[in-house]
Every structure is written in structure tokens, then in C-alpha cells.
Motif scaffolding. Structure first.
Motif, mmCIF file in Angstrom:
data_model
loop_
_atom_site.group_PDB
_atom_site.id
_atom_site.type_symbol
_atom_site.label_atom_id
_atom_site.label_comp_id
_atom_site.label_asym_id
_atom_site.label_seq_id
_atom_site.Cartn_x
_atom_site.Cartn_y
_atom_site.Cartn_z
ATOM 1 N N GLY A 111 0.838 -1.106 -0.049
ATOM 2 C CA GLY A 111 0.058 -0.077 0.043
ATOM 3 C C GLY A 111 0.960 1.147 0.015
ATOM 4 O O GLY A 111 0.756 2.218 -0.882
ATOM 5 N N LEU A 112 1.972 1.277 0.939
ATOM 6 C CA LEU A 112 2.581 2.633 1.094
ATOM 7 C C LEU A 112 3.498 2.621 -0.390
ATOM 8 O O LEU A 112 3.478 3.812 -0.835
ATOM 9 C CB LEU A 112 3.701 2.404 2.074
ATOM 10 N N GLY A 113 3.940 1.512 -0.776
ATOM 11 C CA GLY A 113 4.726 1.668 -2.016
ATOM 12 C C GLY A 113 3.995 2.268 -3.266
ATOM 13 O O GLY A 113 4.401 3.061 -4.028
ATOM 14 N N VAL A 114 2.799 1.633 -3.261
ATOM 15 C CA VAL A 114 1.963 2.179 -4.398
ATOM 16 C C VAL A 114 1.461 3.673 -4.228
ATOM 17 O O VAL A 114 1.534 4.326 -5.306
ATOM 18 C CB VAL A 114 0.600 1.167 -4.421
ATOM 19 N N GLY A 115 1.199 3.987 -2.840
ATOM 20 C CA GLY A 115 0.754 5.379 -2.519
ATOM 21 C C GLY A 115 1.871 6.380 -2.807
ATOM 22 O O GLY A 115 1.548 7.302 -3.209
ATOM 23 N N SER A 116 3.448 5.889 -2.907
ATOM 24 C CA SER A 116 4.455 6.614 -3.314
ATOM 25 C C SER A 116 4.158 7.197 -4.913
ATOM 26 O O SER A 116 4.849 8.045 -5.151
ATOM 27 C CB SER A 116 5.763 6.143 -3.129
ATOM 28 N N THR A 117 3.530 6.211 -5.685
ATOM 29 C CA THR A 117 3.271 6.871 -7.074
ATOM 30 C C THR A 117 2.050 7.882 -7.006
ATOM 31 O O THR A 117 1.833 8.079 -8.296
ATOM 32 C CB THR A 117 2.991 5.476 -7.989
ATOM 33 N N LEU A 118 1.563 8.107 -6.198
ATOM 34 C CA LEU A 118 0.478 9.144 -5.942
ATOM 35 C C LEU A 118 1.017 10.527 -5.775
ATOM 36 O O LEU A 118 0.159 11.426 -5.528
ATOM 37 C CB LEU A 118 -0.719 8.850 -4.902
ATOM 38 N N ALA A 119 2.458 10.791 -6.152
ATOM 39 C CA ALA A 119 2.563 12.058 -6.107
ATOM 40 C C ALA A 119 2.016 12.941 -7.337
ATOM 41 O O ALA A 119 1.594 12.256 -8.302
ATOM 42 C CB ALA A 119 4.323 11.965 -6.321
ATOM 43 N N SER A 120 2.000 14.101 -7.044
ATOM 44 C CA SER A 120 0.931 14.907 -7.895
ATOM 45 C C SER A 120 1.656 14.901 -9.294
ATOM 46 O O SER A 120 0.788 14.813 -10.453
ATOM 47 C CB SER A 120 0.947 16.362 -7.413
ATOM 48 N N ASP A 121 2.944 14.846 -9.427
ATOM 49 C CA ASP A 121 3.680 14.925 -10.872
ATOM 50 C C ASP A 121 3.207 13.614 -11.517
ATOM 51 O O ASP A 121 3.276 13.748 -12.809
ATOM 52 C CB ASP A 121 5.040 15.029 -10.775
ATOM 53 N N LYS A 122 2.935 12.486 -11.018
ATOM 54 C CA LYS A 122 2.621 11.295 -11.516
ATOM 55 C C LYS A 122 1.110 11.079 -11.934
ATOM 56 O O LYS A 122 0.694 10.356 -12.720
ATOM 57 C CB LYS A 122 3.331 10.033 -10.990
ATOM 58 N N PHE A 123 0.359 11.488 -10.814
ATOM 59 C CA PHE A 123 -1.194 11.184 -10.852
ATOM 60 C C PHE A 123 -1.803 12.126 -11.745
ATOM 61 O O PHE A 123 -2.933 11.914 -12.024
ATOM 62 C CB PHE A 123 -1.349 10.914 -9.031
ATOM 63 N N LEU A 124 -1.547 13.546 -11.358
ATOM 64 C CA LEU A 124 -2.316 14.408 -11.945
ATOM 65 C C LEU A 124 -2.106 14.800 -13.453
ATOM 66 O O LEU A 124 -1.551 15.731 -14.021
ATOM 67 C CB LEU A 124 -2.280 15.620 -11.288
ATOM 68 N N VAL A 125 -2.205 13.684 -14.326
ATOM 69 C CA VAL A 125 -2.159 13.806 -15.543
ATOM 70 C C VAL A 125 -3.448 13.146 -16.313
ATOM 71 O O VAL A 125 -4.240 12.233 -15.795
ATOM 72 C CB VAL A 125 -0.907 12.848 -16.130
ATOM 73 N N VAL A 126 -3.353 13.442 -17.711
ATOM 74 C CA VAL A 126 -4.749 13.384 -18.121
ATOM 75 C C VAL A 126 -4.895 11.729 -18.358
ATOM 76 O O VAL A 126 -5.991 11.249 -18.448
ATOM 77 C CB VAL A 126 -4.947 14.171 -19.568
ATOM 78 N N GLU A 127 -3.706 10.872 -18.467
ATOM 79 C CA GLU A 127 -3.974 9.551 -18.405
ATOM 80 C C GLU A 127 -4.606 9.039 -17.572
ATOM 81 O O GLU A 127 -5.375 8.003 -17.549
ATOM 82 C CB GLU A 127 -2.710 8.993 -18.529
ATOM 83 N N THR A 128 -4.589 9.468 -16.225
ATOM 84 C CA THR A 128 -5.440 8.903 -14.889
ATOM 85 C C THR A 128 -6.894 8.919 -15.472
ATOM 86 O O THR A 128 -7.667 7.995 -15.107
ATOM 87 C CB THR A 128 -5.081 9.731 -13.664
ATOM 88 N N LEU A 129 -7.319 10.019 -16.030
ATOM 89 C CA LEU A 129 -8.680 9.991 -16.285
ATOM 90 C C LEU A 129 -9.064 8.681 -17.386
ATOM 91 O O LEU A 129 -10.059 7.988 -16.981
ATOM 92 C CB LEU A 129 -9.100 11.365 -16.950
ATOM 93 N N GLY A 130 -8.273 8.619 -18.247
ATOM 94 C CA GLY A 130 -8.581 7.547 -19.270
ATOM 95 C C GLY A 130 -8.412 6.201 -18.604
ATOM 96 O O GLY A 130 -9.095 5.320 -18.796
ATOM 97 N N ILE A 131 -7.481 5.885 -17.762
ATOM 98 C CA ILE A 131 -7.439 4.666 -17.013
ATOM 99 C C ILE A 131 -8.702 4.557 -16.168
ATOM 100 O O ILE A 131 -9.081 3.372 -15.871
ATOM 101 C CB ILE A 131 -6.209 4.630 -15.987
#
Lengths: 444, 81
Positions: A335-355
Motif C-alpha cells: 500500500g505504501l509503495g503504491v501510494g508513493s506513486t500518487l505524487a502529484s507529478d505522476k497522478f495528475l495527468v490526463v492519462e489517469t482519467l483514461g485509466i
């Protein structure tokens, strides 16, 4: 009055000390600096200077006035938006995930640590998701190399009972048909990036996203970190939140595709399964993987190991460890490791919406394919098959099977489909592991 | 060379569904076959449970009596030793 006096005396003390420090700092300037150039020389400062420089180290300052040249956890230049508003938005997203995990009980075991990891990863300056931060260490320890999902899979294997599947083997095909959720949404993802200008997924990314349709958290994380680690956070969040939404997503599709009579079908009671059948099953699956699809070996191997330990009946200590303490520890890290990829630079991209969109389609398509396959089998089979159990083919053990049972008993009280649905359900786990292996084998 | 993502992904889908279904079909056959084989050579000992509760009760009474006797015997032995 008293307050005023207090403030005055505080200011007085402050003035004296500042003056004192300032005086001594002028002395220091004269002294030659012996320290080496690399080491940052400590410079004496006055209290106001110190306060100002302390302010420059606060997150408040970093959020309000982002600077150029700040690096992301993977060493890229971080945009000003990601540093300021992006982080604030991510705090909002994280709080939403907390709400879903705690108030709505959406897979809390994973969403809670994921969300907290996301919270920590978005702390400015601390760089916790970097190589030397706590989250970064956890990420490199077991997610970048796809290790943790396998340990989870081992625990899931130790918890799974293949009895219902063995007693009615042909229901395994339903678990296969439901994998259309993966491959159907793969085509969907490809179409999105081919025909719309918004999304720009590569084939690898399309494959990593479509595995959400396998409705299996560890498999999704495994494939995402192998094929498209940059999308890992969004894929994991989508997979786990849609898995929690199975009771909402599935029933309408199940009802739409079946008639009332079909939903009322009563299935024959399952036969008793020989102990040796259960014991040999994991070995059989591993041997088949070895012969036909070695790329699925990590997933199926770990799963079979857990199951074999359970069914052997002689290593209860190991099997208990796998399904309790070990899986709990790994869940925290995962959980923590996956959470580390929720940094704004990685998560707030248009791809997230597509996913998010493709993930939802994947779940729906998998459910539909399973139900349709069950309808076809019901036509040709001697024993009646309730088409509802096809919906359980999208792994999501045991939630999907419970949903099937609930819908079935709503139609006809007393018609318990749970055991019948568990067959396609556990077959779905194997099915999605096989599908994952196929995707890996294409790119290897 | 520019590849068409959709065409490529449809190929993936055909291959993927084919492999998944073939794998599970094989698995179904193997499961049926092993069930037949196991039940032929190691038939389930069906009459293990049907023994009624009364005899089980008697059995447990007998065991209790034996345990009590052994305990008594040991106690006596200790006293003598």
C-alpha cells in the motif's frame, strides 16, 4: 494589561539576543574558513534571519511559491503546477480515498495505506518518494521489482479453496471468458489513443491498463510495474476502487443480460471432492504453466505454492503465516509503495482519467462476457447452469461470488449459488494470471 | 514504422483469449481426468462419518476410562517410588 507586558518583555529579550548574535556574527566573518568547499559552511544568523530562512524550509513556502529546478522522485524536472496546486489537489484526492476506505469500507486494507502513502509522497521538500525516502525505499524494495504482489498472491493462494472448482470443472471456462474484460478493454484503450487526441497510450501502457479488467489487485500491480510503472498509481487505485464497486457495477449488467427464468435456475448440489484432487491441483497448474506459459510462472507459481502449503495439511504453520502475518506485512508495504506513486507529478495527468474510464469498461465487459458464456454453456450442458455465476468469472474473490449469490437469492429465495459461483471465481484468478502471462510474453 | 494500435490490440485480443480459453479447457480436462483416476485408485472411504453418535460417545467414554486408569496407575507408581 498582563498580556501587553508579556509581549513587551518578549520583544525586549528578542532584541537583546539578536543584537548579541549579530555582534558575534561580525566576528566570525573575520575568521578564515577552514572548512572544505563541498561542505556547506554554517553561517551564523540573527533571529529574524533565522526565522526567514526557516520559513524558506517550510512546506507552506514550497506550496505558495514553487521554484524552478525542483526534482521529482525519479529525477525529472517538476512543473510549477505539480509543486503547488497539484499537491493541494492530491491532498484532496487522498482525503477522498480516506473517506472511501473508512466510511464506505472500499477495500480499506489497501486503500488506506495507499492513500496515506499518497499523503506522505506529496509532502514538499521531504522527498519521501525519492530514493532515500521511506516510501522510495519501500517502492524499490518490492514494487519496482514486482516482488510484493507475488507475496500477496502466495497468501491468496493459501486462502483459496479450489474445492468448488474441482467439483464442477467446466465452470473454469467462465473464468476464462470473463478475461474478455482484459482484452476487450485493451482494444478500447488502443482505440482511445488512436482516434482521440487526448490520450496517447503506447501498446505497453494499453496492456497495463487493461489488466484492471482481471479484477485482481496483485496481478494489476505486477503487470503495471512490469510494463508501465509510470501509470502504476492510477492503475492500482482504479483496480482496487472498482473491485470495491463490484456490488454496484455487476448486478445491473447481470440482470440486463439474463431472463428471469434463467436467474431462477437451481443448480445441482456439488459433489464431494477427494482430498488428493485438491492436493494435486496446484501441482497440475504449475506443470501446465511450465509447459505452455512460463511467463505466467511467477504469479501462478506463488499462488500454487500458497495453495499447496494449505492443502498438504502438514505445514499448517507455514500456510497460516502466509495467509495471516506475511500477507498483512506485505499489504502495508504494498500500500505504501503504491501510494508513493500518487505524487502529484505522476497522478495528475490526463492519462489517469483514461485509466479510470477504461477500468470501468473493463469490469463491465468482463462481467458481460462471463454471463454470456454461462448462457451458452447452459444451452449445451446436460446439467443446468445459472448464467449468473458467469459474472463471478472476473476474479475479485470472493466479492464477485457473493454478489452472484445475492442476486440469485433475490430472484428465488433459498437458491444459494455461492458455492457454484466460487468455481468460476477462483478460475478467474488463474485466468487473469494466464492473461497477464500472455501480455508479458508478447513484450518479452 | 508507424503501427496501428487498434489492429495490433485486436491481434493481442485474439491471441490472449485463445490462450486463456485453451489453457483453461486443458485444465478442465486434466481436472476431470484426475478426478476419475483418483476416485478409481483411492476410493473415498465413504462410511467414515455415518457411524452414529452413540458409538462415538461410547468410544469417548472408553477413552476417558483408559485415561483415568492410566492416571491412577501413575499416581500409585509415584507414591511407591
Amino acid at each position: 494589561m498582563r498580556l501587553k507586558r508579556l509581549i513587551l518583555s518578549w520583544l525586549f529579550i528578542l532584541a537583546i539576543t539578536t543584537g548579541f548574535v549579530y555582534a558575534s556574527s561580525t566576528d566570525n566573518h573575520a575568521a578564515p574558513s577552514d572548512a572544505t568547499v563541498e561542505e556547506k559552511v554554517y553561517e551564523s544568523k540573527t533571529i529574524p534571519q533565522m526565522l526567514v530562512s526557516f520559513y524558506h524550509t517550510t512546506g507552506l513556502e514550497a506550496l505558495i511559491s514553487p521554484k524552478e529546478g525542483v526534482k521529482t522522485s525519479d529525477g525529472k524536472e517538476m512543473s510549477l503546477f505539480a509543486q503547488s496546486m497539484g499537491r493541494v489537489i492530491m491532498f484532496g484526492v487522498v482525503f477522498l480515498l480516506f473517506y472511501l476506505a473508512i466510511a464506505k469500507q472500499f477495500e480499506p486494507l489497501l486503500l488506506l495505506p495507499i492513500a496515506f502513502g499518497g499523503l506522505l509522497a506529496n509532502i514538499p521538500i521531504a522527498n519521501m518518494a525519492g530514493d532515500h525516502g521511506m516510501l522510495g525505499i519501500i517502492y524499490n524494495m518490492g514494487i519496482a521489482n514486482e516482488f510484493f504482489p507475488l507475496l500477496i498472491f502466495m497468501g491468496v493462494g493459501a486462502m483459496t479453496d479450489f474445492g468448488p472448482l474441482l467439483s464442477n470443472p467446466k465452470t473454469a471456462l467462465l473464468g476464462g471468458a470473463a478475461q474478455f474484460g482484459i482484452f476487450g478493454s485493451l482494444v478500447g484503450a488502443a482505440m482511445l489513443s488512436e482516434y482521440t487526441g487526448i490520450f496517447n497510450f503506447t501498446l505497453k501502457q494499453c496492456s497495463a491498463i487493461s489488466i484492471i479488467g482481471g479484477a485482481d489487485g496483485p496481478t494489476s500491480i505486477f503487470i503495471a510495474s512490469a510494463l508501465a510503472p509510470e501509470l502504476l498509481g492510477a492503475i492500482a487505485v482504479a483496480a482496487y476502487s472498482y473491485m470495491a464497486l463490484v456490488p454496484v457495477i455487476q448486478p445491473p449488467i447481470m440482470r440486463a443480460l439474463t431472463t428471469k427464468e434463467e436467474r431462477r435456475i437451481v443448480m445441482k448440489t456439488t459433489r464431494k471432492v477427494h482430498r488428493l484432487e485438491k492436493l494435486f491441483f496446484p501441482i497440475v497448474v504449475v506443470m501446465m504453466t511450465a509447459l505452455f506459459l512460463p511467463d505466467a510462472a511467477p504469479l501462478i507459481g506463488a499462488f500454487a505454492l500458497g495453495n499447496f502449503a494449505k492443502e498438504s495439511g502438514v505445514v499448517d504453520r507455514l500456510s497460516n503465516e502466509m495467509q495471516n502475518s506475511l500477507i498483512n506485512i506485505v499489504t502495508i508495504f504494498l500500500g505504501l509503495g503504491v501510494g508513493s506513486t500518487l505524487a502529484s507529478d505522476k497522478f495528475l495527468v490526463v492519462e489517469t482519467l483514461g485509466i479510470m474510464i477504461i477500468g470501468l469498461v473493463a469490469f463491465a465487459a468482463g462481467t458481460a462476457a462471463g454471463v454470456i458464456m454461462a448462457k451458452i454453456m447452459n444451452k449445451f450442458s446436460k446439467e443446468p447452469i445459472n448464467p449468473l455465476i458467469g459474472a463471478a468469472g472476473v476474479s475479485a474473490v470472493p466479492m464477485a461470488a457473493r454478489v452472484v449469490s445475492k442476486v440469485g437469492s433475490e430472484e428465488k429465495p433459498g437458491n444459494v449459488l455461492l458455492m457454484h459461483a466460487m468455481g468460476p471465481n477462483v478460475a478467474g484468478v488463474i485466468g487473469s494470471a494466464v492473461a497477464a502471462g500472455v501480455l508479458l510474453s508478447i513484450f518479452n | 514504422m508507424e503501427i496501428n494500435l487498434v489492429a495490433e490490440s485486436i491481434k493481442f485480443m485474439v491471441l490472449g483469449m485463445l490462450i486463456v480459453l485453451i489453457f483453461l479447457l486443458l485444465l478442465v480436462e486434466v481436472m476431470k481426468w484426475q478426478a476419475k483416476l483418483i476416485n478409481k485408485y483411492f476410493p473415498q472411504k465413504a462410511p467414515t462419518t455415518p457411524t452414529p453418535n452413540i458409538s462415538q460417545d461410547e468410544e469417548s467414554k472408553r477413552v476417558a476410562a483408559i485415561i483415568a486408569a492410566v492416571a491412577e496407575f501413575r499416581k500409585n507408581q509415584k507414591k511407591q517410588g
